[in-house]
Every structure is written in structure tokens, then in C-alpha cells.
Design a protein around this motif. Structure first.
Motif, PDB file in Angstrom:
ATOM      1  N   LEU A 140      47.005  30.868  36.142  1.00  0.00           N
ATOM      2  CA  LEU A 140      48.449  31.067  36.031  1.00  0.00           C
ATOM      3  C   LEU A 140      48.973  32.077  37.048  1.00  0.00           C
ATOM      4  CD1 LEU A 140      48.781  31.436  32.121  1.00  0.00           C
ATOM      5  CD2 LEU A 140      49.404  29.423  33.487  1.00  0.00           C
ATOM      6  N   ALA A 141      48.052  32.868  37.648  1.00  0.00           N
ATOM      7  CA  ALA A 141      48.516  34.001  38.458  1.00  0.00           C
ATOM      8  C   ALA A 141      47.682  34.191  39.721  1.00  0.00           C
ATOM      9  CB  ALA A 141      48.474  35.271  37.606  1.00  0.00           C
ATOM     10  N   GLU A 142      48.160  35.091  40.577  1.00  0.00           N
ATOM     11  CA  GLU A 142      47.413  35.407  41.809  1.00  0.00           C
ATOM     12  C   GLU A 142      46.761  36.789  41.744  1.00  0.00           C
ATOM     13  OE1 GLU A 142      51.334  34.213  43.008  1.00  0.00           O
ATOM     14  OE2 GLU A 142      50.514  34.007  45.037  1.00  0.00           O
ATOM     15  N   LEU A 143      47.310  37.647  40.875  1.00  0.00           N
ATOM     16  CA  LEU A 143      46.791  39.015  40.743  1.00  0.00           C
ATOM     17  C   LEU A 143      46.691  39.362  39.259  1.00  0.00           C
ATOM     18  CD1 LEU A 143      49.147  40.777  43.340  1.00  0.00           C
ATOM     19  CD2 LEU A 143      46.725  40.221  43.706  1.00  0.00           C
ATOM     20  N   TYR A 144      45.841  40.382  38.946  1.00  0.00           N
ATOM     21  CA  TYR A 144      45.660  40.791  37.549  1.00  0.00           C
ATOM     22  C   TYR A 144      45.808  42.307  37.439  1.00  0.00           C
ATOM     23  CZ  TYR A 144      43.132  41.881  33.183  1.00  0.00           C
ATOM     24  OH  TYR A 144      42.762  42.356  31.950  1.00  0.00           O
ATOM     25  N   VAL A 145      46.542  42.735  36.424  1.00  0.00           N
ATOM     26  CA  VAL A 145      46.633  44.177  36.141  1.00  0.00           C
ATOM     27  C   VAL A 145      46.179  44.414  34.698  1.00  0.00           C
ATOM     28  CG1 VAL A 145      48.211  46.142  35.854  1.00  0.00           C
ATOM     29  CG2 VAL A 145      48.428  44.653  37.845  1.00  0.00           C
ATOM     30  N   GLY A 146      45.141  45.225  34.522  1.00  0.00           N
ATOM     31  CA  GLY A 146      44.644  45.564  33.196  1.00  0.00           C
ATOM     32  C   GLY A 146      45.380  46.796  32.694  1.00  0.00           C
ATOM     33  N   ASP A 147      46.187  46.625  31.646  1.00  0.00           N
ATOM     34  CA  ASP A 147      46.951  47.774  31.141  1.00  0.00           C
ATOM     35  C   ASP A 147      46.856  47.891  29.613  1.00  0.00           C
ATOM     36  OD1 ASP A 147      48.422  50.005  32.035  1.00  0.00           O
ATOM     37  OD2 ASP A 147      50.280  49.131  31.266  1.00  0.00           O
ATOM     38  N   GLY A 148      46.023  47.056  28.993  1.00  0.00           N
ATOM     39  CA  GLY A 148      45.934  47.069  27.526  1.00  0.00           C
ATOM     40  C   GLY A 148      44.845  48.024  27.063  1.00  0.00           C
ATOM     41  N   PHE A 149      45.094  49.311  27.165  1.00  0.00           N
ATOM     42  CA  PHE A 149      44.028  50.270  26.861  1.00  0.00           C
ATOM     43  C   PHE A 149      43.429  50.057  25.476  1.00  0.00           C
ATOM     44  CE2 PHE A 149      42.305  54.142  25.081  1.00  0.00           C
ATOM     45  CZ  PHE A 149      41.269  54.321  25.976  1.00  0.00           C
ATOM     46  N   GLY A 150      44.272  49.753  24.477  1.00  0.00           N
ATOM     47  CA  GLY A 150      43.792  49.601  23.095  1.00  0.00           C
ATOM     48  C   GLY A 150      42.756  48.496  22.925  1.00  0.00           C
ATOM     49  N   ALA A 151      42.631  47.612  23.920  1.00  0.00           N
ATOM     50  CA  ALA A 151      41.695  46.492  23.804  1.00  0.00           C
ATOM     51  C   ALA A 151      40.554  46.551  24.822  1.00  0.00           C
ATOM     52  CB  ALA A 151      42.462  45.175  23.958  1.00  0.00           C
ATOM     53  N   VAL A 152      40.449  47.638  25.591  1.00  0.00           N
ATOM     54  CA  VAL A 152      39.419  47.659  26.663  1.00  0.00           C
ATOM     55  C   VAL A 152      37.985  47.699  26.116  1.00  0.00           C
ATOM     56  CG1 VAL A 152      40.823  48.601  28.540  1.00  0.00           C
ATOM     57  CG2 VAL A 152      39.579  50.174  27.021  1.00  0.00           C
ATOM     58  N   HIS A 153      37.835  47.974  24.809  1.00  0.00           N
ATOM     59  CA  HIS A 153      36.480  47.969  24.242  1.00  0.00           C
ATOM     60  C   HIS A 153      36.063  46.568  23.813  1.00  0.00           C
ATOM     61  CE1 HIS A 153      39.251  48.244  20.966  1.00  0.00           C
ATOM     62  NE2 HIS A 153      38.347  48.402  20.023  1.00  0.00           N
ATOM     63  N   ARG A 154      36.924  45.586  24.035  1.00  0.00           N
ATOM     64  CA  ARG A 154      36.608  44.210  23.640  1.00  0.00           C
ATOM     65  C   ARG A 154      36.145  43.406  24.846  1.00  0.00           C
ATOM     66  NH1 ARG A 154      35.922  45.647  18.799  1.00  0.00           N
ATOM     67  NH2 ARG A 154      37.751  46.069  17.538  1.00  0.00           N
ATOM     68  N   LYS A 155      34.996  42.706  24.692  1.00  0.00           N
ATOM     69  CA  LYS A 155      34.531  41.827  25.774  1.00  0.00           C
ATOM     70  C   LYS A 155      35.206  40.473  25.589  1.00  0.00           C
ATOM     71  CE  LYS A 155      30.319  40.284  28.045  1.00  0.00           C
ATOM     72  NZ  LYS A 155      28.852  40.214  27.971  1.00  0.00           N
ATOM     73  N   HIS A 156      36.498  40.451  25.832  1.00  0.00           N
ATOM     74  CA  HIS A 156      37.285  39.241  25.634  1.00  0.00           C
ATOM     75  C   HIS A 156      37.745  38.679  26.975  1.00  0.00           C
ATOM     76  CE1 HIS A 156      38.323  40.533  21.212  1.00  0.00           C
ATOM     77  NE2 HIS A 156      37.058  40.185  21.383  1.00  0.00           N
ATOM     78  N   ALA A 157      38.080  37.379  26.971  1.00  0.00           N
ATOM     79  CA  ALA A 157      38.389  36.693  28.228  1.00  0.00           C
ATOM     80  C   ALA A 157      39.461  37.431  29.035  1.00  0.00           C
ATOM     81  CB  ALA A 157      38.833  35.264  27.933  1.00  0.00           C
ATOM     82  N   SER A 158      40.574  37.769  28.387  1.00  0.00           N
ATOM     83  CA  SER A 158      41.696  38.363  29.127  1.00  0.00           C
ATOM     84  C   SER A 158      41.408  39.789  29.573  1.00  0.00           C
ATOM     85  CB  SER A 158      42.947  38.352  28.238  1.00  0.00           C
ATOM     86  OG  SER A 158      42.731  39.210  27.123  1.00  0.00           O
ATOM     87  N   VAL A 159      40.424  40.418  28.931  1.00  0.00           N
ATOM     88  CA  VAL A 159      40.131  41.827  29.207  1.00  0.00           C
ATOM     89  C   VAL A 159      38.987  41.946  30.214  1.00  0.00           C
ATOM     90  CG1 VAL A 159      39.306  43.968  28.128  1.00  0.00           C
ATOM     91  CG2 VAL A 159      40.819  42.447  26.854  1.00  0.00           C
TER      92      VAL A 159
END
Ligand SMILES: Nc1ncnc2c1ncn2[C@@H]1O[C@H](COP(=O)(O)OP(=O)(O)OP(=O)(O)O)[C@@H](O)[C@H]1O
Ligand SMILES: O=C(O)[C@H](O)COP(=O)(O)O
Length: 396
Positions: A140-159
């Protein structure tokens, strides 16, 4: 971790932003919008730079299929109000609606995708299943920004998986949270005190084990205190108790003594006849809780004791309420600890969704603390010394 500036010119580019918008929601009404507010600066920064911003996030634990009560639609509306710009809502995650919404975005416009956890690939433990969902999201995109600190401990697709597929950067919220937690772990000013509360000892065993080697004082209140009192040989009546953790907690008591860590437990508690907002209750010694009562808050002497242990601290981390703060009659202990932190003039960090919500519910000034983390589990796992998948993926 790369910053957004280091991504180069984002004008006209589609940027997928992973935020943590996991807020308490009942019947479509948002209980506490702290996490949405914390997500606004990064989204605004990208929109102002002319990016086409596609925000994605999870809400609750819907188990891999659409469930209307976990829709992010009410969050899109609130996000739009806080941003002061329209937020287009895609009613799926990687389907026709998401693709059409992403394609229709003009420079500086913002869209939010439906709850990522409506797709089983998001949280799958199977690398291929997670990877396939990550491919679709990344498409869906060309670039990714990780800003969901509350979920960074999850090994999930979007993270974890998407940043391995797109040029990526950490958003301002993730950068700020990590900066603060580094100060707590690398060289905290002493005395360093940690206050732990909340309901589940089992969630916090790892962090306690790691903190015993680092802190000067460990104050334990809330529901988890009763397992400690029981491990010391006291009866705790009907209070919350995790029997299966007693051995490990006894080990912590011994280790604290050996290491010279001051482990401070409640000396009195508000013992109630039942778990209810209007339950009759009285302050009793923590070593003499009647068999038919349950401790729902720390008592007045404990509030003073905890405040005295925090007064001269230079660094304090606080996670977990001291009592059932949702009931007014049992919110006094949490308020007392929060007020002691505000008064301490130390470097004070509040971590944990419930503690942060308690601060706001009690009407206490958020700027009275050095930092209120948007991450509960994430901040605890960071303090445990674990590698957090969502941070590791951004570092690559
Ligand atoms: N004495 C007690 N008996 C029963 N429940 C308690 C007691 N003290 C606190 N609680 C409950 O603990 C809950 C919060 O515990 P939790 O461990 O989830 O806190 P947290 O770490 O701040 O939050 P989160 O996990 O959302 O980040 C609150 O709902 C509160 O009512
Ligand atoms: O609420 C949280 O701590 C985060 O949003 C992560 O949610 P989770 O515990 O359901 O993964």
C-alpha cells in the motif's frame, strides 16, 4: 534508528505509519484518548511535509476476524478532530477499500485503515502467514514509519515484518519513549525507586527480577502486593493472590535482602467486604487482614510510607495502580503515589496504560511527570532488558 528527516523528501510519497491507537472503547465511546493524542505529532509532521499518510493500528484482541465492536471507525473520527484535518477511513486492512483509499490520497492527506487484527496474518506465529499479510500492507505504501510504541514488544506483521520490506524510520513518539527508557536503564540518577502495582504479578515477574539488580528501592502496592505479603507468611483474606507465583516471590524477597535493595510492602490496606464500589471497608494492618475481607487499596499509613520513600528519590519509574482506582473509594492510594511523584521533583516516568489512565481520571496534571509512557507491556519489557521486535526491526 533513522529519523523521519533521514527518509529524505516524502512529498507525494505514500507513507505507512504504524501507530498504537489501542484505547479503551465502550459502545463506540472512547474512554481515554491519550494514545491518539500521542500519535498526532508524527502524523501531522508527515502530512505537513506533503506525504500521503496511511495510518494503521490495532484495537483490542479481535482474534483474526472482523468484529464490529473492535472497529477503529470511532478512533478515525477522534483522530481527525485532534489533527484538525479529515481522516479517510478504509473499512478493511489490505482489501479493496484500503487499496482504493491509499490510491485516492492527495499530498498531505491522511487515511486510517481498519483494525489490523481483523486479519489473522497480523498476529500469526507462522512466519509465512504473517509475511503474506506484511507483503500486502507494504504494497500500500512506499515508506514505513514505526510510531506505535505501545506495540513494539509484539512480533506482529505491521510492527516487525513490514519495516523489513520498506525503507523505514522511527517516528517521534518511538524515539522519545526510547530516549526516556534509556535514561532509566543506562545510568539512572540515584536513589532510583520503582513503584509497581496493578493486578497481575505474573506479568511483572521478569521486570522485578531484572530491576533487583538495578534499583535502590522497590515499592510494591496494588493487587500484586498480596502475593508478597502471603510469601512473608501473612494471611491475606480474599485479596487477589497468585498462589503459583509464591515461590518466585519468596525468592525475590531473599534476593532483595542479599542485594541491599529496600523492598517496601504495604503496612496497612483498605479491607473491603466485597469487590464493589460501595463495599463497606476499613483500614487494617497488612499483617492482619480478616479472612472474609479483601484489600482493595493501600491504607493511610502506607501512603505516607511510600511518599517518604519517594520524597528524596532522584529517579522514579511507576507502573500499575495502588488499588482499584476505578472505584472512587479505592483510588486514594493511587492518587497519593501520583502526588508524591509530582512533589518529588525527580525524573519521574509513568508506564502502563492503567497508570496513565489513572493519572488523567484523577485529574492530576500530566506535566507534573517527566514522562508518561504510552506503553504498558512495551515499557516493562524494555526495562526487563528484552529485545523488542518493533525496535529491532527499525534498527536494521
Ligand atoms: N488490590 C487490588 N485488587 C484487585 N485489583 C486491583 C487491586 N489493585 C489494583 N487492581 C487493578 O489492577 C488493574 C491494573 O492492573 P495492570 O497490571 O493491568 O496495570 P498497568 O500495568 O498499569 O496497565 P496495562 O497492563 O494496561 O498497561 C486495575 O484495573 C486495578 O483495578
Ligand atoms: O495495550 C497495549 O499494551 C498495546 O496496545 C498492545 O496491545 P496487546 O497487549 O493486545 O498486544
Amino acid at each position: 534508528m533513522r529519523t523521519i528527516d533521514e527518509l529524505g523528501d516524502v512529498r507525494g510519497k505514500r507513507v505507512l505509519v504504524r501507530s498504537d491507537l489501542n484505547v479503551p472503547l465502550a459502545d463506540g465511546v472512547i474512554g481515554d484518548d491519550g494514545r491518539i493524542r500521542a500519535s498526532v505529532p508524527t502524523i501531522n509532521e508527515l502530512a505537513e511535509k506533503g506525504a500521503r499518510v496511511i495510518v494503521c493500528a490495532h484495537l483490542g484482541r479481535p482474534k483474526g476476524k472482523p468484529q464490529p465492536e473492535f472497529s477503529l471507525k470511532p478512533v478515525a473520527a477522534r483522530l481527525g478532530e485532534l489533527l484538525g484535518r479529515e481522516v479517510r477511513f478504509a473499512d478493511d486492512t489490505v482489501g479493496e477499500s484500503a487499496k482504493a483509499t491509499a490510491e485516492a490520497l492527495a499530498d498531505g492527506e491522511v487515511a486510517l485503515l481498519e483494525n489490523l487484527r481483523f486479519n489473522a496474518g497480523e498476529t500469526s506465529k507462522d512466519d509465512a502467514e504473517r509475511g503474506a499479510f506484511a507483503d500486502a500492507l507494504a504494497g500500500l505504501a512506499e515508506l514505513y514509519v514505526g510510531d506505535g510504541f505501545g506495540a513494539v514488544h509484539r512480533k506482529h506483521a505491521s510492527v516487525y515484518d513490514v519495516p523489513q520490506r520498506l525503507p523505514h524510520a522511527a517516528g517521534g513518539l518511538v524515539a522519545a519513549e526510547v530516549e526516556v527508557l534509556k535514561q532509566l536503564t543506562e545510568d539512572p540518577k540515584r536513589p532510583y525507586a520503582v513503584v509497581l502495582g496493578g493486578a497481575k504479578v505474573s506479568d511483572k515477574l521478569g521486570v522485578i527480577a531484572n530491576l533487583l539488580g538495578k534499583v535502590d528501592r522497590l515499592l510494591i502496592g496494588g493487587g500484586m502486593a498480596y502475593t508478597f505479603l502471603k510469601a512473608q507468611g501473612h494471611e491475606v483474606g480474599n485479596s487477589l493472590l497468585q498462589e503459583d507465583q509464591l515461590d518466585q516471590v519468596s525468592g525475590f524477597l531473599k534476593e532483595a535482602e542479599q542485594r541491599g535493595v529496600e523492598l517496601v510492602l504495604p503496612v496497612d490496606v483498605l479491607a473491603a467486604t466485597e469487590f464493589a464500589a460501595d463495599a463497606p471497608h476499613e483500614a487494617v494492618d497488612a499483617t492482619a487482614i480478616p479472612a472474609d475481607r479483601e484489600g482493595l487499596d493501600i491504607g493511610p499509613r502506607t501512603r505516607e510510607l511510600f511518599a517518604s520513600k519517594l520524597a528524596d528519590a532522584a529517579t522514579v519509574f511507576w507502573n500499575g495502580p495502588m488499588g482499584v482506582f476505578e472505584f472512587d473509594a479505592f483510588s486514594g492510594g493511587t492518587r497519593a503515589v501520583a502526588e508524591a511523584l509530582i512533589a518529588a521533583g525527580a525524573f519521574t516516568v509513568v508506564g502502563g496504560g492503567d497508570s496513565a489512565a489513572a493519572v488523567r481520571k484523577l485529574g492530576l496534571p500530566e506535566d507534573g511527570f517527566s514522562h508518561i509512557s504510552t506503553g504498558g507491556g512495551a515499557s516493562l519489557e524494555y526495562l526487563e532488558g528484552k529485545t523488542l521486535p518493533g525496535l529491532a526491526a527499525l534498527e536494521d
